[in-house]
Write a protein that holds these residues in place. Sequence first.
Motif: not given
Length: 732
Positions: A363, A369, A403-404
């Motif tokens: 990330p 994303y 989570r990111r």
Amino acid sequence: MAAPARHVGRYIQKNTYFLRNNFEQLWSHRMFLEHGKCCPSVLSTPLNGSSWSLPPSTAFIYVTYNKNTIYYRVVASRGSVNIALKHCFFLYFSRSFGWTPSLRQQAAETNTESTDSFVIPRKKTWSKEAVLETLASTVGRDPTAHPYLFQDDPYLSPRTSNEFRMYSLSQESGRSAAKYFVNSNPKFFTKDFAEPHIPCLMPETVSVLLEEMSEEALKERISLRKVTAAVDMYDQLMQAGTAVSMETAHELLDLICLYCDKDPVQGGPQAEDTEEPGEELRKRKTRFRRASDVLRATWRENNNAERIFNLLPERDTHCYSALIRGMVKHGAYAKAFSMYTDMLNNRVTADVHVFNALLSAAPEVRDKYKERWDLITELLNHMKEQKVQPNLLTFNSVLKALRRCGFLAKTQALCTLNEMKAVEIAPSLASYDHVLAVFFRAATAGESNTDVLREVMSELAGSSLTCQDPDDVLFFSSAMRLCMDNKDLELGYKVQSLVEHGENWRLLGDSYQQTVFYGRFFNLLCMMEHIDVVLEWYRRLVPSLYYPNHHGLRDLLQALDTDGRLDLLPTIWKDIRSLGHDNKSDLVEEVLTLMARDTHSPEVQEAFAVCALDVKSVFGGDRGRQSLEWSNASLSHITSLLLRANKTQEAWEMLQLFKSENRVPNEGLLEDFLSACRSHGSPTRAVELVQLSAAFCLSATGRLAKQALEFDLTEEQRAVLSELEATGEVSD
């Protein structure tokens, strides 16, 4: 005394039915007796509690069989005889005492089977700490005592979470200073009195013993974690043309990359290779940080690790792994992926540690994303192509990176968990923590959040957990936050029950994480549970496990108000003072407001008055710290509480504080005081009260003077009140 012979046969026949039913069981546990003798333990040693009390004058024949020879003896007794089942064999014999062929064959087979089935148990080896561990298991936690960490110095028992942190850090600092002195002067600490031996109490070898230029000297410096000295020794060996083994080169690269080409802080905590990016610490915004965390080193261009790597004649997987993990650990994410590309170009196969580091850094090198997930998928495909078996940290790195990844996280997290099951890798607490974070952010309704946590708790119920990932310590606080946000008391109890199972409490983390967990649990109890249960948990947690902050104590006060248990306010106030929160103005105002809001029984009002006088003392300036400032509300509440307890003199002193603190009392308080003067028959105090009201230029002065004229006054007092009444009417 032996029974007469004529009784023997009759009692044998009488007990024949009982003996016949136990024939097979008793025959397998026979005793070998000497010829004509009977083992004395037969009558005295019952096993497994199996014994009978038989009628007096009972006669028995004890028979054993060994090598085709029958030994028997008739014993009669007039008293009660205890017979051990596994020591003797009873049998009714005819006058000839003969054996049938089938009975003799059965006895021989039983004897052979019992001999073959006997196994000598192995010797049990106990550790030297077994006795201490056993004794420790018998001692429970004392909920009224402070943590065991502070038992050696009761004077330094903490009262608040800040004091807990300060005292524990000071104790650790003293321990580090003592360790430094011991290691610097090992000649003074040569005797070992501890039994068993405690290695941490003895001096460690911290000075270099080998001064000559050799590979052994280089290994010594590496083992002592002397980065600069190890690099200098390696350079000297290279200049002298001395070859260094690949194993030693691996150890040197690991050392340099772990400490970012700097000597570690002497006496500080040893760093561990946890394969997590350096940005993790700055995510904990409210967490207490050490100076070494703030001054964390960053990866420098062309440092000694890269220089030595380029000097190596052969670069294998371990060399690339050391550099890539070091770059990720110290924030050089783009350079780590560049090194991985160089590794692929040189056709060197990566190991699982390389992929774990790159997955956690994915990330950081992509902004969108979709691009982040594509990079993660590419790395996983590389693992498959290179036949690298993933481990738990691999999947945890993927879940942590998800989570990111925004809207992609929810679907891909479930796929990752299914893949873990497919390769038979059990998730750790960190895995579940990442999943909860993904679903908590992606869910649109609170119910789905608790549904996910319910599934996790059903999976973990009754498990004895061990730490497998550095992030395992974050699960319990995150789970309890989810319970608190959704006000799910039942689920909160399940989380707490899992913490109390075995030694799972060790996974709560450091003192800060423990305070966060118990604070959220206590807040949930105050919101959802009955006050009696709340107080029971309060006594269990404070002060042995939890030091409530002033927000937690306000939650407790609100719980008391909700359930109508304001009579416990004086007790809670004592705890507020002992915990050092009596300097919080909002908390003190809350206590006074709850006590003065309603009228209670005389006993409760008396306790409230005593408590109010104690609260009054915190507004003084003689306690060595900043005192609270008087407000109209605090002065009015204390005065009202004193009046309700018929403490008129103390209440009058509080009225004088209004004038000295430049505060104005409200009219209702003055009317209550005048009513108290009427009930006590104090006309003088009533006149002084009206004069005090006139001094504050209150509009109620005329009305108070008119009411005071109804007292039994002197002429002089009536004149004063008449003048004040007239003045009040003119001002109106």
